[in-house]
Scaffold this motif. Structure first.
Motif, PDB file in Angstrom:
ATOM      1  N   VAL A   1       3.709 -13.194   6.218  1.00  0.00           N
ATOM      2  CA  VAL A   1       5.004 -12.668   5.820  1.00  0.00           C
ATOM      3  C   VAL A   1       5.392 -11.576   6.812  1.00  0.00           C
ATOM      4  CG1 VAL A   1       4.845 -13.116   3.341  1.00  0.00           C
ATOM      5  CG2 VAL A   1       3.920 -11.001   4.264  1.00  0.00           C
ATOM      6  N   LEU A   2       6.569 -11.022   6.603  1.00  0.00           N
ATOM      7  CA  LEU A   2       7.053  -9.890   7.395  1.00  0.00           C
ATOM      8  C   LEU A   2       6.613  -8.591   6.709  1.00  0.00           C
ATOM      9  CD1 LEU A   2       8.838  -9.496   9.934  1.00  0.00           C
ATOM     10  CD2 LEU A   2      10.786  -9.276   8.377  1.00  0.00           C
ATOM     11  N   TYR A   3       6.037  -7.688   7.495  1.00  0.00           N
ATOM     12  CA  TYR A   3       5.533  -6.422   6.968  1.00  0.00           C
ATOM     13  C   TYR A   3       6.412  -5.268   7.440  1.00  0.00           C
ATOM     14  CZ  TYR A   3       1.312  -8.776   5.426  1.00  0.00           C
ATOM     15  OH  TYR A   3       0.437  -9.604   4.783  1.00  0.00           O
ATOM     16  N   TYR A   4       6.698  -4.363   6.502  1.00  0.00           N
ATOM     17  CA  TYR A   4       7.536  -3.208   6.791  1.00  0.00           C
ATOM     18  C   TYR A   4       6.826  -1.925   6.363  1.00  0.00           C
ATOM     19  CZ  TYR A   4      11.433  -6.585   6.501  1.00  0.00           C
ATOM     20  OH  TYR A   4      12.280  -7.654   6.661  1.00  0.00           O
ATOM     21  N   CYS A   5       7.111  -0.841   7.060  1.00  0.00           N
ATOM     22  CA  CYS A   5       6.766   0.462   6.508  1.00  0.00           C
ATOM     23  C   CYS A   5       8.057   1.135   6.048  1.00  0.00           C
ATOM     24  CB  CYS A   5       6.003   1.325   7.502  1.00  0.00           C
ATOM     25  SG  CYS A   5       6.932   1.808   8.950  1.00  0.00           S
ATOM     26  N   SER A   6       7.888   2.076   5.137  1.00  0.00           N
ATOM     27  CA  SER A   6       9.059   2.699   4.530  1.00  0.00           C
ATOM     28  C   SER A   6       8.748   4.128   4.125  1.00  0.00           C
ATOM     29  CB  SER A   6       9.478   1.896   3.295  1.00  0.00           C
ATOM     30  OG  SER A   6      10.560   2.495   2.638  1.00  0.00           O
ATOM     31  N   VAL A   7       9.801   4.928   4.085  1.00  0.00           N
ATOM     32  CA  VAL A   7       9.700   6.291   3.585  1.00  0.00           C
ATOM     33  C   VAL A   7      10.965   6.603   2.802  1.00  0.00           C
ATOM     34  CG1 VAL A   7      10.734   7.338   5.649  1.00  0.00           C
ATOM     35  CG2 VAL A   7       9.207   8.694   4.205  1.00  0.00           C
ATOM     36  N   HIS A   8      10.808   7.426   1.769  1.00  0.00           N
ATOM     37  CA  HIS A   8      11.967   7.839   0.984  1.00  0.00           C
ATOM     38  C   HIS A   8      12.211   9.320   1.251  1.00  0.00           C
ATOM     39  CE1 HIS A   8      14.899   7.696  -2.273  1.00  0.00           C
ATOM     40  NE2 HIS A   8      14.443   8.903  -2.590  1.00  0.00           N
ATOM     41  N   ASP A   9      13.340   9.618   1.865  1.00  0.00           N
ATOM     42  CA  ASP A   9      13.727  11.000   2.149  1.00  0.00           C
ATOM     43  C   ASP A   9      15.180  11.148   1.748  1.00  0.00           C
ATOM     44  OD1 ASP A   9      14.105  12.958   5.240  1.00  0.00           O
ATOM     45  OD2 ASP A   9      14.123  13.541   3.117  1.00  0.00           O
TER      46      ASP A   9
ATOM     47  N   ALA B   1       0.835  -1.194   0.000  1.00  0.00           N
ATOM     48  CA  ALA B   1       0.000   0.000   0.000  1.00  0.00           C
ATOM     49  C   ALA B   1       0.868   1.240   0.000  1.00  0.00           C
ATOM     50  CB  ALA B   1      -0.927   0.001   1.207  1.00  0.00           C
ATOM     51  N   LEU B   2       0.322   2.297  -0.582  1.00  0.00           N
ATOM     52  CA  LEU B   2       0.990   3.591  -0.629  1.00  0.00           C
ATOM     53  C   LEU B   2       0.040   4.628  -0.081  1.00  0.00           C
ATOM     54  CD1 LEU B   2       3.218   5.578  -1.760  1.00  0.00           C
ATOM     55  CD2 LEU B   2       1.843   5.649  -3.838  1.00  0.00           C
ATOM     56  N   ILE B   3       0.558   5.479   0.799  1.00  0.00           N
ATOM     57  CA  ILE B   3      -0.198   6.613   1.319  1.00  0.00           C
ATOM     58  C   ILE B   3       0.460   7.868   0.791  1.00  0.00           C
ATOM     59  CG2 ILE B   3      -1.051   7.799   3.374  1.00  0.00           C
ATOM     60  CD1 ILE B   3      -0.559   5.160   4.913  1.00  0.00           C
ATOM     61  N   SER B   4      -0.250   8.614  -0.029  1.00  0.00           N
ATOM     62  CA  SER B   4       0.320   9.806  -0.649  1.00  0.00           C
ATOM     63  C   SER B   4       0.566  10.894   0.385  1.00  0.00           C
ATOM     64  CB  SER B   4      -0.620  10.327  -1.730  1.00  0.00           C
ATOM     65  OG  SER B   4      -0.804   9.364  -2.735  1.00  0.00           O
ATOM     66  N   TRP B   5       1.565  11.713   0.127  1.00  0.00           N
ATOM     67  CA  TRP B   5       1.789  12.851   0.995  1.00  0.00           C
ATOM     68  C   TRP B   5       0.658  13.854   0.736  1.00  0.00           C
ATOM     69  CZ3 TRP B   5       2.661  17.893  -0.667  1.00  0.00           C
ATOM     70  CH2 TRP B   5       2.867  18.048  -2.034  1.00  0.00           C
ATOM     71  N   GLY B   6       0.486  14.786   1.658  1.00  0.00           N
ATOM     72  CA  GLY B   6      -0.561  15.772   1.498  1.00  0.00           C
ATOM     73  C   GLY B   6      -1.935  15.230   1.881  1.00  0.00           C
ATOM     74  N   ASP B   7      -2.740  14.844   0.892  1.00  0.00           N
ATOM     75  CA  ASP B   7      -4.118  14.454   1.187  1.00  0.00           C
ATOM     76  C   ASP B   7      -4.243  13.058   1.768  1.00  0.00           C
ATOM     77  OD1 ASP B   7      -5.373  13.610  -2.184  1.00  0.00           O
ATOM     78  OD2 ASP B   7      -3.701  12.826  -0.996  1.00  0.00           O
ATOM     79  N   GLY B   8      -3.175  12.297   1.751  1.00  0.00           N
ATOM     80  CA  GLY B   8      -3.216  10.968   2.357  1.00  0.00           C
ATOM     81  C   GLY B   8      -4.010   9.956   1.568  1.00  0.00           C
ATOM     82  N   SER B   9      -4.220  10.200   0.291  1.00  0.00           N
ATOM     83  CA  SER B   9      -4.936   9.219  -0.522  1.00  0.00           C
ATOM     84  C   SER B   9      -4.122   7.939  -0.600  1.00  0.00           C
ATOM     85  CB  SER B   9      -5.217   9.766  -1.913  1.00  0.00           C
ATOM     86  OG  SER B   9      -4.016  10.128  -2.544  1.00  0.00           O
ATOM     87  N   THR B  10      -4.804   6.822  -0.803  1.00  0.00           N
ATOM     88  CA  THR B  10      -4.140   5.526  -0.728  1.00  0.00           C
ATOM     89  C   THR B  10      -4.290   4.725  -2.011  1.00  0.00           C
ATOM     90  OG1 THR B  10      -6.105   4.543   0.281  1.00  0.00           O
ATOM     91  CG2 THR B  10      -4.407   5.366   1.770  1.00  0.00           C
ATOM     92  N   THR B  11      -3.309   3.887  -2.252  1.00  0.00           N
ATOM     93  CA  THR B  11      -3.320   2.928  -3.351  1.00  0.00           C
ATOM     94  C   THR B  11      -2.907   1.586  -2.775  1.00  0.00           C
ATOM     95  OG1 THR B  11      -2.629   4.652  -4.896  1.00  0.00           O
ATOM     96  CG2 THR B  11      -2.408   2.380  -5.627  1.00  0.00           C
ATOM     97  N   HIS B  12      -3.596   0.528  -3.205  1.00  0.00           N
ATOM     98  CA  HIS B  12      -3.311  -0.801  -2.665  1.00  0.00           C
ATOM     99  C   HIS B  12      -2.985  -1.781  -3.779  1.00  0.00           C
ATOM    100  CE1 HIS B  12      -5.690   1.218   0.440  1.00  0.00           C
ATOM    101  NE2 HIS B  12      -5.026   0.460   1.307  1.00  0.00           N
ATOM    102  N   ALA B  13      -2.158  -2.752  -3.460  1.00  0.00           N
ATOM    103  CA  ALA B  13      -1.837  -3.807  -4.412  1.00  0.00           C
ATOM    104  C   ALA B  13      -3.085  -4.628  -4.721  1.00  0.00           C
ATOM    105  CB  ALA B  13      -0.752  -4.711  -3.835  1.00  0.00           C
ATOM    106  N   ASP B  14      -3.129  -5.182  -5.928  1.00  0.00           N
ATOM    107  CA  ASP B  14      -4.297  -5.968  -6.337  1.00  0.00           C
ATOM    108  C   ASP B  14      -4.584  -7.110  -5.362  1.00  0.00           C
ATOM    109  OD1 ASP B  14      -3.689  -5.748  -9.955  1.00  0.00           O
ATOM    110  OD2 ASP B  14      -4.625  -4.364  -8.530  1.00  0.00           O
ATOM    111  N   ALA B  15      -3.520  -7.696  -4.824  1.00  0.00           N
ATOM    112  CA  ALA B  15      -3.690  -8.863  -3.953  1.00  0.00           C
ATOM    113  C   ALA B  15      -4.415  -8.547  -2.654  1.00  0.00           C
ATOM    114  CB  ALA B  15      -2.324  -9.470  -3.642  1.00  0.00           C
ATOM    115  N   VAL B  16      -4.471  -7.264  -2.282  1.00  0.00           N
ATOM    116  CA  VAL B  16      -5.073  -6.917  -0.990  1.00  0.00           C
ATOM    117  C   VAL B  16      -6.264  -5.984  -1.120  1.00  0.00           C
ATOM    118  CG1 VAL B  16      -2.823  -7.236   0.116  1.00  0.00           C
ATOM    119  CG2 VAL B  16      -3.576  -4.924  -0.499  1.00  0.00           C
ATOM    120  N   ILE B  17      -6.602  -5.599  -2.331  1.00  0.00           N
ATOM    121  CA  ILE B  17      -7.750  -4.696  -2.525  1.00  0.00           C
ATOM    122  C   ILE B  17      -9.015  -5.348  -1.974  1.00  0.00           C
ATOM    123  CG2 ILE B  17      -9.282  -3.706  -4.274  1.00  0.00           C
ATOM    124  CD1 ILE B  17      -6.826  -3.026  -5.903  1.00  0.00           C
ATOM    125  N   GLY B  18      -9.761  -4.565  -1.212  1.00  0.00           N
ATOM    126  CA  GLY B  18     -10.982  -5.080  -0.607  1.00  0.00           C
ATOM    127  C   GLY B  18     -10.765  -5.763   0.724  1.00  0.00           C
TER     128      GLY B  18
END
Length: 115
Positions: free
Chosen positions: A92-100, A49-66
């Protein structure tokens, strides 16, 4: 100093739910895109999943949608991954990440789906 600390993993039965948390420090989650990844042993890391900066809109991988929903709490500087209707393959092992300028990763939190 950027730091990400995941928690909330554990053992869950198929069809069950867990909520993962990722507490961030050293930056504000509201001004960076935040991502959730997962990785099984011997396999490549997979974007969940991706959480956009600013408005926080989200995108999810097909495998987890719904089934999964990522979200963000700016006041707590924390991102979440609500996981519902879990399947064996979510183990599986789950991670969060940020690119700065470079990628930062937490230590990960293990999710095990088992009956």
């Amino acid at each position: 100093q950027v730091q990400l600390v995941e928690s909330g993993g554990g053992l869950v039965q198929p069809g069950g739910s867990l909520r993962l948390s990722c507490v961030a420090s050293g930056f504000a989650v509201s001004v960076f895109a935040m991502t959730w990844y997962r990785q099984a042993p011997g396999r490549e890391r997979e974007l969940v999943a991706l959480i956009s900066w600013g408005d926080g809109s989200t995108t999810h991988a097909d495998a987890v949608i719904g089934r999964f929903a990522a979200s963000r709490d700016n006041a707590k500087n924390t991102v979440y991954l609500q996981m519902n209707k879990q399947k064996f393959e979510d183990t599986v092992l789950y991670y969060c990440s940020v690119h700065d300028g470079r990628d930062y990763w937490g230590q990960g939190t293990q999710v095990t789906v088992s009956s």
